[in-house]
Write a protein that holds these residues in place. Sequence first.
Motif, PDB file in Angstrom:
ATOM      1  N   GLU A 118       0.833  -1.195   0.000  1.00  0.00           N
ATOM      2  CA  GLU A 118       0.000   0.000   0.000  1.00  0.00           C
ATOM      3  C   GLU A 118       0.872   1.252   0.000  1.00  0.00           C
ATOM      4  O   GLU A 118       1.800   1.381   0.794  1.00  0.00           O
ATOM      5  CB  GLU A 118      -0.904   0.002   1.231  1.00  0.00           C
ATOM      6  CG  GLU A 118      -1.941  -1.103   1.246  1.00  0.00           C
ATOM      7  CD  GLU A 118      -2.987  -0.933   0.163  1.00  0.00           C
ATOM      8  OE1 GLU A 118      -3.216   0.228  -0.254  1.00  0.00           O
ATOM      9  OE2 GLU A 118      -3.570  -1.941  -0.270  1.00  0.00           O
ATOM     10  N   VAL A 171       0.154   5.281   0.198  1.00  0.00           N
ATOM     11  CA  VAL A 171      -0.879   6.274   0.432  1.00  0.00           C
ATOM     12  C   VAL A 171      -0.535   7.549  -0.339  1.00  0.00           C
ATOM     13  O   VAL A 171       0.550   8.120  -0.171  1.00  0.00           O
ATOM     14  CB  VAL A 171      -1.008   6.593   1.937  1.00  0.00           C
ATOM     15  CG1 VAL A 171      -2.060   7.675   2.151  1.00  0.00           C
ATOM     16  CG2 VAL A 171      -1.364   5.316   2.707  1.00  0.00           C
ATOM     17  N   VAL A 172      -1.454   7.982  -1.193  1.00  0.00           N
ATOM     18  CA  VAL A 172      -1.276   9.228  -1.944  1.00  0.00           C
ATOM     19  C   VAL A 172      -1.839  10.366  -1.106  1.00  0.00           C
ATOM     20  O   VAL A 172      -3.048  10.612  -1.085  1.00  0.00           O
ATOM     21  CB  VAL A 172      -1.988   9.151  -3.311  1.00  0.00           C
ATOM     22  CG1 VAL A 172      -1.797  10.473  -4.066  1.00  0.00           C
ATOM     23  CG2 VAL A 172      -1.453   7.994  -4.129  1.00  0.00           C
ATOM     24  N   ASP A 173      -0.973  11.051  -0.385  1.00  0.00           N
ATOM     25  CA  ASP A 173      -1.404  12.108   0.521  1.00  0.00           C
ATOM     26  C   ASP A 173      -0.925  13.476   0.049  1.00  0.00           C
ATOM     27  O   ASP A 173      -0.613  14.355   0.844  1.00  0.00           O
ATOM     28  CB  ASP A 173      -0.895  11.831   1.941  1.00  0.00           C
ATOM     29  CG  ASP A 173       0.606  11.639   1.998  1.00  0.00           C
ATOM     30  OD1 ASP A 173       1.260  11.670   0.924  1.00  0.00           O
ATOM     31  OD2 ASP A 173       1.137  11.473   3.117  1.00  0.00           O
ATOM     32  N   TRP A 174      -0.843  13.653  -1.276  1.00  0.00           N
ATOM     33  CA  TRP A 174      -0.440  14.925  -1.826  1.00  0.00           C
ATOM     34  C   TRP A 174      -1.346  15.298  -2.991  1.00  0.00           C
ATOM     35  O   TRP A 174      -1.975  14.450  -3.615  1.00  0.00           O
ATOM     36  CB  TRP A 174       1.015  14.878  -2.301  1.00  0.00           C
ATOM     37  CG  TRP A 174       1.265  13.874  -3.404  1.00  0.00           C
ATOM     38  CD1 TRP A 174       1.116  14.071  -4.750  1.00  0.00           C
ATOM     39  CD2 TRP A 174       1.706  12.518  -3.256  1.00  0.00           C
ATOM     40  NE1 TRP A 174       1.436  12.939  -5.447  1.00  0.00           N
ATOM     41  CE2 TRP A 174       1.813  11.965  -4.554  1.00  0.00           C
ATOM     42  CE3 TRP A 174       2.036  11.714  -2.148  1.00  0.00           C
ATOM     43  CZ2 TRP A 174       2.220  10.655  -4.767  1.00  0.00           C
ATOM     44  CZ3 TRP A 174       2.438  10.413  -2.379  1.00  0.00           C
ATOM     45  CH2 TRP A 174       2.528   9.894  -3.671  1.00  0.00           C
ATOM     46  N   GLU A 175      -1.405  16.575  -3.279  1.00  0.00           N
ATOM     47  CA  GLU A 175      -2.210  17.084  -4.379  1.00  0.00           C
ATOM     48  C   GLU A 175      -1.411  17.059  -5.679  1.00  0.00           C
ATOM     49  O   GLU A 175      -0.174  17.087  -5.670  1.00  0.00           O
ATOM     50  CB  GLU A 175      -2.680  18.510  -4.085  1.00  0.00           C
ATOM     51  CG  GLU A 175      -3.545  18.646  -2.851  1.00  0.00           C
ATOM     52  CD  GLU A 175      -4.885  17.936  -3.008  1.00  0.00           C
ATOM     53  OE1 GLU A 175      -5.367  17.807  -4.164  1.00  0.00           O
ATOM     54  OE2 GLU A 175      -5.447  17.498  -1.978  1.00  0.00           O
ATOM     55  N   GLU A 200       2.655  17.820  -6.618  1.00  0.00           N
ATOM     56  CA  GLU A 200       3.526  16.886  -7.330  1.00  0.00           C
ATOM     57  C   GLU A 200       4.154  17.558  -8.553  1.00  0.00           C
ATOM     58  O   GLU A 200       5.344  17.384  -8.823  1.00  0.00           O
ATOM     59  CB  GLU A 200       2.745  15.647  -7.760  1.00  0.00           C
ATOM     60  CG  GLU A 200       3.612  14.621  -8.490  1.00  0.00           C
ATOM     61  CD  GLU A 200       2.834  13.367  -8.847  1.00  0.00           C
ATOM     62  OE1 GLU A 200       3.393  12.507  -9.547  1.00  0.00           O
ATOM     63  OE2 GLU A 200       1.653  13.262  -8.450  1.00  0.00           O
ATOM     64  N   ARG A 247       9.079  16.002   3.382  1.00  0.00           N
ATOM     65  CA  ARG A 247       7.849  15.723   2.634  1.00  0.00           C
ATOM     66  C   ARG A 247       8.141  15.486   1.151  1.00  0.00           C
ATOM     67  O   ARG A 247       7.552  14.594   0.537  1.00  0.00           O
ATOM     68  CB  ARG A 247       6.856  16.873   2.796  1.00  0.00           C
ATOM     69  CG  ARG A 247       5.589  16.663   1.967  1.00  0.00           C
ATOM     70  CD  ARG A 247       4.428  17.468   2.439  1.00  0.00           C
ATOM     71  NE  ARG A 247       3.255  17.274   1.586  1.00  0.00           N
ATOM     72  CZ  ARG A 247       2.456  16.205   1.657  1.00  0.00           C
ATOM     73  NH1 ARG A 247       2.705  15.237   2.529  1.00  0.00           N
ATOM     74  NH2 ARG A 247       1.413  16.105   0.857  1.00  0.00           N
ATOM     75  N   HIS A 284       9.409  12.048   0.685  1.00  0.00           N
ATOM     76  CA  HIS A 284       8.306  11.088   0.793  1.00  0.00           C
ATOM     77  C   HIS A 284       7.528  11.000  -0.526  1.00  0.00           C
ATOM     78  O   HIS A 284       7.227   9.896  -1.007  1.00  0.00           O
ATOM     79  CB  HIS A 284       7.367  11.502   1.928  1.00  0.00           C
ATOM     80  CG  HIS A 284       5.999  10.897   1.847  1.00  0.00           C
ATOM     81  ND1 HIS A 284       5.763   9.541   2.045  1.00  0.00           N
ATOM     82  CD2 HIS A 284       4.780  11.457   1.572  1.00  0.00           C
ATOM     83  CE1 HIS A 284       4.464   9.292   1.899  1.00  0.00           C
ATOM     84  NE2 HIS A 284       3.859  10.442   1.613  1.00  0.00           N
ATOM     85  N   ILE A 285       7.216  12.125  -1.120  1.00  0.00           N
ATOM     86  CA  ILE A 285       6.454  12.141  -2.375  1.00  0.00           C
ATOM     87  C   ILE A 285       7.277  11.502  -3.495  1.00  0.00           C
ATOM     88  O   ILE A 285       6.766  10.700  -4.284  1.00  0.00           O
ATOM     89  CB  ILE A 285       6.045  13.579  -2.739  1.00  0.00           C
ATOM     90  CG1 ILE A 285       5.106  14.148  -1.689  1.00  0.00           C
ATOM     91  CG2 ILE A 285       5.387  13.620  -4.122  1.00  0.00           C
ATOM     92  CD1 ILE A 285       4.761  15.613  -1.902  1.00  0.00           C
ATOM     93  N   SER A 328       7.361   7.720  -3.030  1.00  0.00           N
ATOM     94  CA  SER A 328       6.042   7.096  -3.177  1.00  0.00           C
ATOM     95  C   SER A 328       5.579   7.071  -4.630  1.00  0.00           C
ATOM     96  O   SER A 328       5.029   6.080  -5.099  1.00  0.00           O
ATOM     97  CB  SER A 328       5.015   7.837  -2.316  1.00  0.00           C
ATOM     98  OG  SER A 328       5.353   7.761  -0.951  1.00  0.00           O
ATOM     99  N   ARG A 329       5.813   8.162  -5.378  1.00  0.00           N
ATOM    100  CA  ARG A 329       5.313   8.218  -6.750  1.00  0.00           C
ATOM    101  C   ARG A 329       6.038   7.228  -7.654  1.00  0.00           C
ATOM    102  O   ARG A 329       5.475   6.733  -8.630  1.00  0.00           O
ATOM    103  CB  ARG A 329       5.417   9.647  -7.318  1.00  0.00           C
ATOM    104  CG  ARG A 329       6.807  10.173  -7.507  1.00  0.00           C
ATOM    105  CD  ARG A 329       6.782  11.668  -7.832  1.00  0.00           C
ATOM    106  NE  ARG A 329       6.203  11.924  -9.145  1.00  0.00           N
ATOM    107  CZ  ARG A 329       6.922  12.035 -10.262  1.00  0.00           C
ATOM    108  NH1 ARG A 329       8.237  11.871 -10.226  1.00  0.00           N
ATOM    109  NH2 ARG A 329       6.330  12.291 -11.411  1.00  0.00           N
TER     110      ARG A 329
END
Length: 457
Positions: free
Chosen positions: A19, A21-25, A29, A234, A237-238, A241-242
């Motif tokens: 999993e 989690v997409v927690d950015w707009e 991005e 942050r 993290h992005i 995750s991406r």
Amino acid sequence: MAARDEKNDGEMTAMEEREVVVDWEEAEERKLVLKVDLYLLPLLLLAFFFLCLDRTNISNALTDNFTTDLGITTAQATLGNQLQQAGIVIFELPANLVLARVGAHRWLVFLMLAWGCVATFQCFIQNRAQYYATRFLLGAFEGGFIPGAMYLLGQYHPRSAQSTRFAIASGTSALIAAGVLTLDGVRGWSGWRWLFLIDGSMTLAFALILLALLPGAPPDTRPVHGLFSLFDERERHILQSRVQLENPPRMENPSMHFAINFFGVMPAGGLVLFGPTIVKELGFSTSKANALVAVGYYAAVPLALSLGFFASRTRLNGIASLIPFAWSCFFVGLFYHFDITRSSSTSDSGTLYALFTLVLAAMLIGQPVNNAWCSKNATNDLERSAGLALCVISSNLAGLVGQRIFPASDAPEYRPGLVAAICLYVAAILVVLAQMVQYAWCNRRASNALAQWQFVL
């Protein structure tokens, strides 16, 4: 949102889900991607430029008094260049094994410092043995840089964003050579010695910039010195995750990309090495010949970017790979036909130069377009790095053979070599078609569980 990391042994036998989690707009991005493009990409592109500079400036040196000063023949000069390619072939895969252990940014900085030293000290060589030794060492340290750079880029950009992010920088190399070779005789040095000294010194200077600024892979994006990072927590993290969101299933990566580079790059082995010499034989001066060759390199840039954009939009990477080989085949055929029909009284150096430029522009982009296709179908970062290493190995093996296709005894028409080049481009086209069929077959037999990730054609 889930990212699937599936394993199979020909057919899928197990599946794991992770999993993310997409927690950015989306706007956040896009801003971060722009930051990466403005920070990381210029560093890698400039490093690639200096790689091209030091790898190909021997072709410019050959238009000067290089062979006379060292007391070697053109054939021995060619052998030295082949030793450089042999060094790349031998150390390409071992370099990528080290890359995975020490980190891409550390390894890239070390490689650039090492080959920069060798490239600089080439200006002091006095004989054939020293020439052979420096060219081999240059190849040994250059091996692994391109796959390593793509590996690092893959830690910041998912595969769908990579196809248009590298272009050819060799044109400026030829222009630099055109200017530097005019220093012939200054302080008793030949122009080619100044060329190696200036090119190598610029490489070393930029290696120090990489040492200070080149980021590591997320989540630790600090440069080698570890003192700071231009990406906050942050952003790291992005970024991580991406990339994880597009982790594809573990499927076997087809190996025909190796053959595509081998057949498609072989004709360039001789034409790129002797390009400035060929243009000089058309009646141009040494400096003008080196400057004119740059036109072909620069013409390749918009063509490469256009093909990258086409492949990214349509996913028809096979068609994008076919275009440069078909283009080269067509214009090599015209070059051959012109040589047959012309006579010494009606020879047109301008027409021959124009045809050579069109051939050069296309033959330079077949390899990077195929490499990008291979990279986009790799199933993970290590496989992408290893696959690109094999592509680079095949290109250099092709260069070893290709330089023998255009021997000096066939100058200036090179008619046997041109026939061989046409046959090789036809072979490359056939292998590209076969690779497209294989990818299509893999997609057809893939299960519904793999529908979110398909091989690009």
